[in-house]
Design a protein around this motif. Structure first.
Motif, PDB file in Angstrom:
ATOM      1  N   UNK A  85       3.520   3.867   7.202  1.00 49.96           N
ATOM      2  CA  UNK A  85       4.451   3.945   6.067  1.00 49.96           C
ATOM      3  C   UNK A  85       3.854   4.525   4.787  1.00 49.96           C
ATOM      4  N   UNK A  86       2.558   4.306   4.455  1.00 48.34           N
ATOM      5  CA  UNK A  86       2.052   4.972   3.242  1.00 48.34           C
ATOM      6  C   UNK A  86       1.853   6.470   3.470  1.00 48.34           C
ATOM      7  N   UNK A  87       1.793   7.210   2.382  1.00 43.27           N
ATOM      8  CA  UNK A  87       1.393   8.620   2.433  1.00 43.27           C
ATOM      9  C   UNK A  87      -0.088   8.672   2.799  1.00 43.27           C
ATOM     10  N   UNK A  88      -0.455   9.564   3.702  1.00 44.77           N
ATOM     11  CA  UNK A  88      -1.859   9.703   4.088  1.00 44.77           C
ATOM     12  C   UNK A  88      -2.409  11.021   3.550  1.00 44.77           C
ATOM     13  N   UNK A 136       0.848  -1.189   0.000  1.00 49.52           N
ATOM     14  CA  UNK A 136       0.000   0.000   0.000  1.00 49.52           C
ATOM     15  C   UNK A 136       0.884   1.240   0.000  1.00 49.52           C
ATOM     16  N   UNK A 137       0.676   2.106  -0.973  1.00 46.58           N
ATOM     17  CA  UNK A 137       1.474   3.327  -1.122  1.00 46.58           C
ATOM     18  C   UNK A 137       0.798   4.549  -0.512  1.00 46.58           C
ATOM     19  N   UNK A 138      -0.528   4.578  -0.565  1.00 45.79           N
ATOM     20  CA  UNK A 138      -1.277   5.770  -0.157  1.00 45.79           C
ATOM     21  C   UNK A 138      -2.527   5.340   0.613  1.00 45.79           C
ATOM     22  N   UNK A 139      -2.843   6.095   1.658  1.00 47.04           N
ATOM     23  CA  UNK A 139      -4.106   5.936   2.373  1.00 47.04           C
ATOM     24  C   UNK A 139      -4.898   7.229   2.206  1.00 47.04           C
TER      25      UNK A 139
END
Length: 261
Positions: free
Chosen positions: A105-108, A53-56
């Motif tokens: 760890x992902x960008x939020x 997962x890269x982004x939330x």
């Protein structure tokens, strides 16, 4: 698209490296009850374990509110009617969610589709990025109910908009519009409502078009620097992360691609 286990007050959908968390309490403007925070805590724990997962993206159901903040009914009545141990557990649960949103760890990204006030604004402030519709409203009206902002928000808001503006927003308990929120640095971008989805999707695409590991490492370095006591401490930590990322296959591959292109 994969949906995580059913939650009581939110949904979590994962597709193409993006986890979308939506608050589902539109009847109360997506107010953040204890149940919402418990659901968020569990969801963020599951997401933290998924390195793909890269982004939330966090948002609220409907078009009225991202979140109207804390469920005020939970604070009614004299102090002696509240169990201090339960209130302390509740406070710690709230603070843990904000910490996880900040450190995960992902960008939020807070996708702000309407009112973003009180605890809703606190939650959004701990996200990496905030994108809002142009008719959104922002505020921290805690003094209106005889309370002070919590969850580390007094520290975080000063980081984002400075001490004088934080004091004005809190002391007056008023609302500011999206244009002012953008001007003072509270939100990154403001767009017409019909463009909100495309704007957030564009940011997500741009993030995923870069070195995904490098973005996660950059988040660690930036967060540490934002809270470091001095430049030397920030530089030492940044240097450690720099060398860790330098040793990755991702760095080697992207440098080779750049040189070949």
């Amino acid at each position: 698209m994969v949906s995580y286990d059913a939650y009581e007050s939110i949904t979590v959908d994962v597709a193409d490296g993006v986890a979308t968390i939506e608050f589902h309490r539109p009847e109360v403007y997506n107010a953040l009850s204890t149940e919402v925070y418990l659901d968020l805590s569990r969801a963020l724990s599951e997401i933290q374990l998924n390195r793909d997962i890269d982004v939330v993206v966090l948002t609220g159901e409907g078009e009225d509110a991202f979140s109207s903040g804390a469920d005020i009914e939970q604070y009614a009545g004299p102090a002696e009617e509240h169990d201090p141990r339960e209130k302390d557990r509740q406070r710690m649960a709230f603070e843990e969610v904000y910490k996880r949103i900040y450190e995960i760890h992902p960008v939020t990204i807070a996708k702000i589709n309407g009112y973003c006030v009180g605890g809703g604004l606190v939650l959004a402030s701990f996200c990496d990025l905030r994108v809002a519709v142009d008719d959104a409203k922002f505020g921290v009206p805690t003094t209106d109910i005889g309370q002070i902002p919590g969850g580390g928000s007094t520290y975080r808001m000063v980081q984002l908009v400075g001490e004088p503006k934080t004091k004005e927003i809190v002391y007056t308990a008023g609302l500011i519009d999206a244009a002012e929120a953008h001007d003072i640095g509270l939100v990154n971008r403001v767009v017409p409502r019909e463009d909100l989805d495309d704007e957030v999707d564009g940011i997500v695409d741009a993030i995923q078009d870069t070195g995904r590991g490098a973005v996660k490492a950059s988040k660690q370095a930036i967060n540490h620097s934002a809270n470091a006591p001095d430049l030397e401490t920030a530089h030492e930590h940044e240097s450690e992360i720099w060398w860790e990322q330098f040793a990755t296959e991702e760095r080697r591959r992207l440098v080779d691609e750049f040189n070949e292109g």
